[in-house]
Scaffold this active site. Structure first.
Site, mmCIF file in Angstrom:
data_model
loop_
_atom_site.group_PDB
_atom_site.id
_atom_site.type_symbol
_atom_site.label_atom_id
_atom_site.label_comp_id
_atom_site.label_asym_id
_atom_site.label_seq_id
_atom_site.Cartn_x
_atom_site.Cartn_y
_atom_site.Cartn_z
ATOM 1 C CE LYS A 116 -1.719 1.625 4.066
ATOM 2 N NZ LYS A 116 -1.440 3.052 4.382
ATOM 3 C CG ASN A 117 2.196 2.846 3.580
ATOM 4 O OD1 ASN A 117 1.050 3.208 3.295
ATOM 5 N ND2 ASN A 117 2.572 2.619 4.830
ATOM 6 C CB CYS A 130 -4.864 10.584 12.490
ATOM 7 S SG CYS A 130 -3.269 9.776 12.634
ATOM 8 N NE ARG A 183 0.613 10.299 10.791
ATOM 9 C CZ ARG A 183 0.188 9.357 9.954
ATOM 10 N NH1 ARG A 183 -0.970 8.773 10.169
ATOM 11 N NH2 ARG A 183 0.904 8.999 8.917
ATOM 12 C CG ASP A 238 3.296 1.301 9.712
ATOM 13 O OD1 ASP A 238 2.864 2.105 10.556
ATOM 14 O OD2 ASP A 238 3.521 1.611 8.528
ATOM 15 N NE ARG A 247 -7.240 4.494 5.722
ATOM 16 C CZ ARG A 247 -6.453 5.291 6.431
ATOM 17 N NH1 ARG A 247 -6.765 5.559 7.686
ATOM 18 N NH2 ARG A 247 -5.388 5.844 5.919
HETATM 19 N N1 EPU Z 1 6.807 14.497 11.385
HETATM 20 C C1 EPU Z 1 6.852 15.819 11.744
HETATM 21 N N2 EPU Z 1 6.757 16.764 10.758
HETATM 22 C C2 EPU Z 1 6.615 16.427 9.451
HETATM 23 C C3 EPU Z 1 6.561 15.073 9.087
HETATM 24 C C4 EPU Z 1 6.663 14.111 10.083
HETATM 25 O O1 EPU Z 1 6.988 16.155 12.932
HETATM 26 O O2 EPU Z 1 6.521 17.325 8.619
HETATM 27 C C5 EPU Z 1 6.894 13.466 12.420
HETATM 28 C C6 EPU Z 1 5.600 12.640 12.545
HETATM 29 O O3 EPU Z 1 4.639 13.275 13.353
HETATM 30 C C7 EPU Z 1 6.122 11.350 13.136
HETATM 31 C C8 EPU Z 1 7.515 11.203 12.490
HETATM 32 O O4 EPU Z 1 7.870 12.520 12.037
HETATM 33 O O5 EPU Z 1 6.267 11.486 14.519
HETATM 34 C C9 EPU Z 1 7.586 10.253 11.312
HETATM 35 O O6 EPU Z 1 6.501 10.494 10.434
HETATM 36 P P1 EPU Z 1 6.582 10.236 8.865
HETATM 37 O O7 EPU Z 1 6.443 11.537 8.168
HETATM 38 O O8 EPU Z 1 7.761 9.392 8.549
HETATM 39 O O9 EPU Z 1 5.245 9.375 8.632
HETATM 40 P P2 EPU Z 1 4.312 9.464 7.381
HETATM 41 O O10 EPU Z 1 5.121 9.699 6.181
HETATM 42 O O11 EPU Z 1 3.165 10.357 7.666
HETATM 43 C C10 EPU Z 1 4.467 6.924 6.731
HETATM 44 C C11 EPU Z 1 3.490 5.797 6.523
HETATM 45 C C12 EPU Z 1 2.926 5.358 7.863
HETATM 46 C C13 EPU Z 1 4.092 4.913 8.748
HETATM 47 C C14 EPU Z 1 5.122 6.055 8.882
HETATM 48 C C15 EPU Z 1 6.349 5.671 9.671
HETATM 49 C C16 EPU Z 1 2.575 6.206 4.325
HETATM 50 C C17 EPU Z 1 1.410 6.621 3.502
HETATM 51 N N3 EPU Z 1 2.419 6.257 5.648
HETATM 52 O O12 EPU Z 1 3.727 7.976 7.335
HETATM 53 O O13 EPU Z 1 2.068 4.240 7.609
HETATM 54 O O14 EPU Z 1 3.611 4.559 10.026
HETATM 55 O O15 EPU Z 1 5.542 6.480 7.576
HETATM 56 O O16 EPU Z 1 6.982 4.595 9.068
HETATM 57 O O17 EPU Z 1 3.589 5.805 3.785
HETATM 58 C C18 EPU Z 1 0.207 2.849 7.950
HETATM 59 O O18 EPU Z 1 0.428 2.339 6.837
HETATM 60 O O19 EPU Z 1 -0.620 2.347 8.765
HETATM 61 C C19 EPU Z 1 0.917 4.059 8.357
HETATM 62 C C20 EPU Z 1 0.509 4.853 9.337
#
Ligand code: EPU
Length: 419
Positions: free
Chosen positions: A22-23, A116, A121, A306, A398
């Site tokens: 998915k991701n 969320c 986030r 995850d 999802r």
């Molecule tokens: N963060 C910030 N500021 C930002 C971006 C991130 O503070 O601008 C923080 C987040 O709040 C978090 C950390 O950095 O504490 C890491 O977040 P990241 O941005 O890496 O997460 P994401 O890109 O929103 C993706 C996956 C998630 C997975 C995370 C961590 C996708 C669509 N989503 O989320 O997947 O948990 O990386 O590996 O790729 C899931 O599939 O169930 C899921 C939540």
């Protein structure tokens, strides 16, 4: 609301194919915005989040044709730069349209995702990167409006590793003049796949899979065809399903290289694992009760957040005490109170949970709060005595393709009930 009814105690056995990720699929699909030529993505899972992604692309004017697990896209008629609240609020990953829209048409208006169940986030790092390259960012009526000014490649250091933040940065950098050097990039396989797809479209990228990625902007990107990698989180979830039921499962079409962190922990806990890189299989044989083995979630290649909920379900039945530390999201323990309702002995202390293994869990009515928390409850239910009823399964659906069919094919007693 639809539910799963699970009768625990069945030993899972047999073979199973792992679906496309998915991701990894989501950014590959959003990459169609970058070109006016055709893009074909193969091995895309049949999931709610993929449907949401396709609906959003259609709203923007991208043509989307699905044929089984293949999706054909064409961004030639792209005619909007607005991602509406209704779609972004059902899938946060919709923010991945920002980078491609800015790169292709110089503007994006995207509903700002709220918090969320995993925490606040924020997307401040995505926006900070856009600003550093020369974009203007405004927040108006719940929407982020971004407009490109005089854009130029530059050096950028991410204060924190972010998966989708690194992806959005890549999307913009590939069509921005000059050289962009990005430091402290996310190392996740899904980021590497995006780089490889972009390179197959004509992008000039070096260093994918390392913390420093160097992008030399090009003026145009072309069409391509690309196959999505196996879903490492589905793979890990099924591996834990084998372990928790003392089962014996052979997972096919997976990538053992992406599973190292989980494999190490399961082997330490006492689970037998064999893998074949070339054959792309993993075999799990879990005859015995396993030992408590602590984990601490980290960005890749560390233990994935995850899989934390699923691993906690497993450890709630292990010998001894396990410490589970969550370092990525501040609120990823919503499954704890649900697992406790099934008899697990769990104590939250800040960002850790102390798990004391119990002899058995008992079936109960519980609720999924996010994709992975729901998966953790399914795993607990597979071993629990009696029946477990899991509600709010739209969260699970999802991210897991036909999970009840896959688990049934391995011998689980799981039914999806429509209400
Ligand atoms: N963060 C910030 N500021 C930002 C971006 C991130 O503070 O601008 C923080 C987040 O709040 C978090 C950390 O950095 O504490 C890491 O977040 P990241 O941005 O890496 O997460 P994401 O890109 O929103 C993706 C996956 C998630 C997975 C995370 C961590 C996708 C669509 N989503 O989320 O997947 O948990 O990386 O590996 O790729 C899931 O599939 O169930 C899921 C939540």
């Amino acid at each position: 609301m639809d539910k799963y009814l699970i009768n625990g105690g069945k030993v899972l056995s047999g073979e199973i194919e792992i679906s496309g990720s998915k991701n990894a699929s989501l950014p590959l699909l959003f990459a169609s915005i970058l070109s006016d030529e055709k893009i074909t993505i193969n091995n895309v899972p049949d999931l709610k989040d993929i449907q949401t992604c396709c609906s959003l692309l259609e709203v923007l004017g991208v043509s989307v044709i699905r044929e089984g697990s293949t999706i054909h896209l064409c961004g030639k008629e792209l005619n909007s730069y607005e991602a509406p609240y209704e779609l972004v609020s059902t899938m946060r990953a919709s923010v991945l349209v920002m980078g491609p829209l800015l790169a292709r048409i110089g503007k994006a208006k995207v509903s700002l995702p709220g918090g969320c169940s995993l925490g606040a986030r924020p997307i401040n790092l995505h926006l900070d990167f856009f600003r550093t390259l020369g974009a203007k960012v405004n927040l108006i009526h719940g929407y982020v409006e971004i407009e490109c000014g005089n854009m130029n490649g530059t050096d950028y250091h991410f204060d924190q590793k972010t998966v989708t933040g690194t992806m959005n940065a890549l999307f913009l950098a590939v069509l921005t003049p000059g050289t962009t050097i990005m430091h402290n990039c996310a190392l996740e396989p899904e980021v590497v796949e995006l780089c490889l797809l972009l390179k197959s479209m004509g992008a000039n990228i070096r260093g994918e899979g390392s913390e420093t990625i160097i992008v030399q902007g090009v003026s145009i990107l072309h069409g391509t065809e690309y196959r999505v990698i196996p879903d490492r989180i589905e793979c890990g979830t099924i591996m834990i399903a084998a372990a928790i039921t003392y089962g014996k499962i052979r997972l096919k079409s997976c990538n053992p290289k992406h599973m190292t962190a989980l494999m190490r922990k399961l082997i330490t806990a006492g689970v037998d694992i064999e893998y074949d890189h070339e054959g792309r299989t993993i075999s799990i044989d879990a005859k015995n009760k396993y030992n408590g083995t602590s984990i601490s979630t980290q960005p890749y290649p560390g233990f994935p957040t995850d899989l934390q909920a699923q691993y906690m379900a497993l450890m709630s039945l292990a010998n001894g005490t396990t410490i589970i530390t969550e370092n990525i999201f501040e609120n990823r323990f919503m499954h704890v109170s649900e697992l406790k309702r099934m008899g697990a002995n769990l104590i939250i202390q800040g960002n850790t949970v102390v798990v004391t293994g119990v002899e058995y869990l008992s079936g109960a009515k519980v609720m999924a709060t996010d994709i992975r928390a729901g998966a953790g409850l399914i795993l607990a239910a597979l071993r629990a005595k009696g029946e477990t009823e899991i509600s709010r399964i739209y969260h699970v659906e999802r991210g897991y393709e036909h999970i009840e069919k896959k688990l049934s094919s391995l011998g689980a007693s799981i039914r999806r009930v429509i209400e």
